[in-house]
Design a protein around this motif. Structure first.
Motif, PDB file in Angstrom:
ATOM      1  N   ALA A  42       0.705  -1.197   0.061  1.00  0.00           N
ATOM      2  CA  ALA A  42      -0.052  -0.191   0.026  1.00  0.00           C
ATOM      3  C   ALA A  42       0.926   1.343  -0.068  1.00  0.00           C
ATOM      4  CB  ALA A  42      -1.010  -0.006   1.212  1.00  0.00           C
ATOM      5  N   ALA A  43       1.860   1.392   0.872  1.00  0.00           N
ATOM      6  CA  ALA A  43       2.762   2.308   0.675  1.00  0.00           C
ATOM      7  C   ALA A  43       3.646   2.592  -0.457  1.00  0.00           C
ATOM      8  CB  ALA A  43       3.844   2.170   2.039  1.00  0.00           C
ATOM      9  N   SER A  44       3.930   1.372  -1.238  1.00  0.00           N
ATOM     10  CA  SER A  44       4.583   1.624  -2.537  1.00  0.00           C
ATOM     11  C   SER A  44       3.506   2.030  -3.607  1.00  0.00           C
ATOM     12  CB  SER A  44       5.083   0.079  -3.099  1.00  0.00           C
ATOM     13  OG  SER A  44       6.111  -0.404  -1.938  1.00  0.00           O
ATOM     14  N   PHE A  45       2.190   1.602  -3.550  1.00  0.00           N
ATOM     15  CA  PHE A  45       1.412   2.059  -4.239  1.00  0.00           C
ATOM     16  C   PHE A  45       1.358   3.509  -4.365  1.00  0.00           C
ATOM     17  CE2 PHE A  45      -3.037   3.410  -4.886  1.00  0.00           C
ATOM     18  CZ  PHE A  45      -3.301   2.984  -6.045  1.00  0.00           C
ATOM     19  N   ARG A  46       1.275   4.202  -2.884  1.00  0.00           N
ATOM     20  CA  ARG A  46       1.211   5.554  -3.019  1.00  0.00           C
ATOM     21  C   ARG A  46       2.291   6.189  -3.592  1.00  0.00           C
ATOM     22  NH1 ARG A  46      -0.965   3.655   1.858  1.00  0.00           N
ATOM     23  NH2 ARG A  46       0.854   4.397   3.027  1.00  0.00           N
ATOM     24  N   VAL A  47       3.566   5.480  -3.286  1.00  0.00           N
ATOM     25  CA  VAL A  47       4.713   6.280  -3.917  1.00  0.00           C
ATOM     26  C   VAL A  47       4.603   6.586  -5.471  1.00  0.00           C
ATOM     27  CG1 VAL A  47       7.143   6.026  -4.272  1.00  0.00           C
ATOM     28  CG2 VAL A  47       6.101   5.877  -1.885  1.00  0.00           C
ATOM     29  N   TYR A  48       4.245   5.153  -5.869  1.00  0.00           N
ATOM     30  CA  TYR A  48       4.157   5.174  -7.397  1.00  0.00           C
ATOM     31  C   TYR A  48       2.985   5.750  -7.954  1.00  0.00           C
ATOM     32  CZ  TYR A  48       7.310   0.809  -7.318  1.00  0.00           C
ATOM     33  OH  TYR A  48       8.277   0.079  -7.335  1.00  0.00           O
ATOM     34  N   MET A  49       1.941   6.288  -7.349  1.00  0.00           N
ATOM     35  CA  MET A  49       1.141   7.045  -8.036  1.00  0.00           C
ATOM     36  C   MET A  49       1.657   8.455  -7.745  1.00  0.00           C
ATOM     37  SD  MET A  49      -1.607   5.436  -8.709  1.00  0.00           S
ATOM     38  CE  MET A  49      -2.901   6.801  -9.094  1.00  0.00           C
ATOM     39  N   ARG A  50       2.104   9.107  -6.637  1.00  0.00           N
ATOM     40  CA  ARG A  50       2.759  10.176  -6.664  1.00  0.00           C
ATOM     41  C   ARG A  50       3.854  10.396  -7.970  1.00  0.00           C
ATOM     42  NH1 ARG A  50       2.728   9.716  -1.234  1.00  0.00           N
ATOM     43  NH2 ARG A  50       4.821   8.877  -0.943  1.00  0.00           N
ATOM     44  N   GLN A  51       4.647   9.277  -8.264  1.00  0.00           N
ATOM     45  CA  GLN A  51       5.529   9.371  -9.298  1.00  0.00           C
ATOM     46  C   GLN A  51       4.943   9.278 -10.552  1.00  0.00           C
ATOM     47  OE1 GLN A  51       8.361   6.488  -8.283  1.00  0.00           O
ATOM     48  NE2 GLN A  51       9.223   7.749  -6.613  1.00  0.00           N
ATOM     49  N   LYS A  52       3.647   8.958 -10.819  1.00  0.00           N
ATOM     50  CA  LYS A  52       2.890   8.592 -12.033  1.00  0.00           C
ATOM     51  C   LYS A  52       3.554   7.396 -12.761  1.00  0.00           C
ATOM     52  CE  LYS A  52       1.537  13.494 -12.438  1.00  0.00           C
ATOM     53  NZ  LYS A  52       1.182  14.638 -13.440  1.00  0.00           N
ATOM     54  N   LYS A  53       3.767   6.621 -12.058  1.00  0.00           N
ATOM     55  CA  LYS A  53       4.136   5.067 -12.441  1.00  0.00           C
ATOM     56  C   LYS A  53       3.080   4.340 -12.218  1.00  0.00           C
ATOM     57  CE  LYS A  53       9.174   5.679 -11.504  1.00  0.00           C
ATOM     58  NZ  LYS A  53      10.392   5.238 -10.952  1.00  0.00           N
ATOM     59  N   TYR A  54       2.145   4.417 -13.212  1.00  0.00           N
ATOM     60  CA  TYR A  54       0.744   3.702 -13.016  1.00  0.00           C
ATOM     61  C   TYR A  54       0.796   2.104 -13.203  1.00  0.00           C
ATOM     62  CZ  TYR A  54      -0.682   8.792 -12.974  1.00  0.00           C
ATOM     63  OH  TYR A  54      -0.797   9.902 -13.049  1.00  0.00           O
ATOM     64  N   SER A  55       1.718   1.572 -13.996  1.00  0.00           N
ATOM     65  CA  SER A  55       1.821   0.396 -14.012  1.00  0.00           C
ATOM     66  C   SER A  55       2.240  -0.393 -13.043  1.00  0.00           C
ATOM     67  CB  SER A  55       2.323   0.034 -15.401  1.00  0.00           C
ATOM     68  OG  SER A  55       3.781   0.257 -15.189  1.00  0.00           O
ATOM     69  N   GLN A  56       3.137   0.092 -12.172  1.00  0.00           N
ATOM     70  CA  GLN A  56       3.828  -0.313 -11.083  1.00  0.00           C
ATOM     71  C   GLN A  56       2.778  -0.308  -9.840  1.00  0.00           C
ATOM     72  OE1 GLN A  56       5.426   1.699 -13.201  1.00  0.00           O
ATOM     73  NE2 GLN A  56       7.778   1.310 -13.149  1.00  0.00           N
ATOM     74  N   ALA A  57       2.134   0.871  -9.701  1.00  0.00           N
ATOM     75  CA  ALA A  57       0.930   1.156  -8.880  1.00  0.00           C
ATOM     76  C   ALA A  57       0.099   0.005  -8.957  1.00  0.00           C
ATOM     77  CB  ALA A  57       0.308   2.581  -8.937  1.00  0.00           C
ATOM     78  N   LYS A  58      -0.478  -0.190 -10.110  1.00  0.00           N
ATOM     79  CA  LYS A  58      -1.567  -1.175 -10.588  1.00  0.00           C
ATOM     80  C   LYS A  58      -1.136  -2.556 -10.142  1.00  0.00           C
ATOM     81  CE  LYS A  58      -4.027  -3.016 -14.365  1.00  0.00           C
ATOM     82  NZ  LYS A  58      -3.402  -4.111 -15.029  1.00  0.00           N
ATOM     83  N   HIS A  59       0.101  -2.767 -10.226  1.00  0.00           N
ATOM     84  CA  HIS A  59       0.766  -4.079 -10.055  1.00  0.00           C
ATOM     85  C   HIS A  59       0.688  -4.302  -8.431  1.00  0.00           C
ATOM     86  CE1 HIS A  59       3.057  -7.711 -10.103  1.00  0.00           C
ATOM     87  NE2 HIS A  59       4.076  -7.018  -9.082  1.00  0.00           N
ATOM     88  N   CYS A  60       1.205  -3.097  -7.537  1.00  0.00           N
ATOM     89  CA  CYS A  60       1.173  -3.426  -6.118  1.00  0.00           C
ATOM     90  C   CYS A  60      -0.407  -3.593  -5.688  1.00  0.00           C
ATOM     91  CB  CYS A  60       1.506  -1.948  -5.699  1.00  0.00           C
ATOM     92  SG  CYS A  60       3.447  -1.695  -5.776  1.00  0.00           S
TER      93      CYS A  60
END
Length: 91
Positions: free
Chosen positions: A5-23
């Motif tokens: 969940a923490a990684s998801f939020r970091v990836y969303m802030r960085q606009k790395k949507y595929s990594q966020a979706k994967h988390c």
């Protein structure tokens, strides 16, 4: 799960949507497989059981939807085939 969940939020802030979706997908699949108690599922993913008082989880529904939409727009889905516009064929 909490680290995902923490990684998801970091990836969303960085606009790395595929990594966020994967988390999100990993957390969802693992929590279902492990049969987490309902309270933990609500903490992670939220709840709409009471429509007037939705509970926002660690993976906010709004951010998850944005990650999915951005992945679709950018052809970053996990499908086998990428989207290609339909071409007209005149015979």
């Amino acid at each position: 799960m909490w680290e995902l969940a923490a990684s998801f939020r970091v990836y969303m802030r960085q606009k790395k949507y595929s990594q966020a979706k994967h988390c999100y997908e990993v957390a969802r699949n693992v929590s279902i497989f492990m049969e987490l108690p309902e309270e933990e599922m609500i903490n992670l993913f939220g709840s709409r059981e009471e429509p007037d008082k939705p509970i926002i989880g660690m993976f906010s529904e709004e951010e998850v939807q944005k990650a999915y939409q951005e992945c679709i727009k950018r052809n970053l889905t996990t499908e086998n085939r990428r989207y290609e516009p339909i071409k007209k064929v005149h015979g």
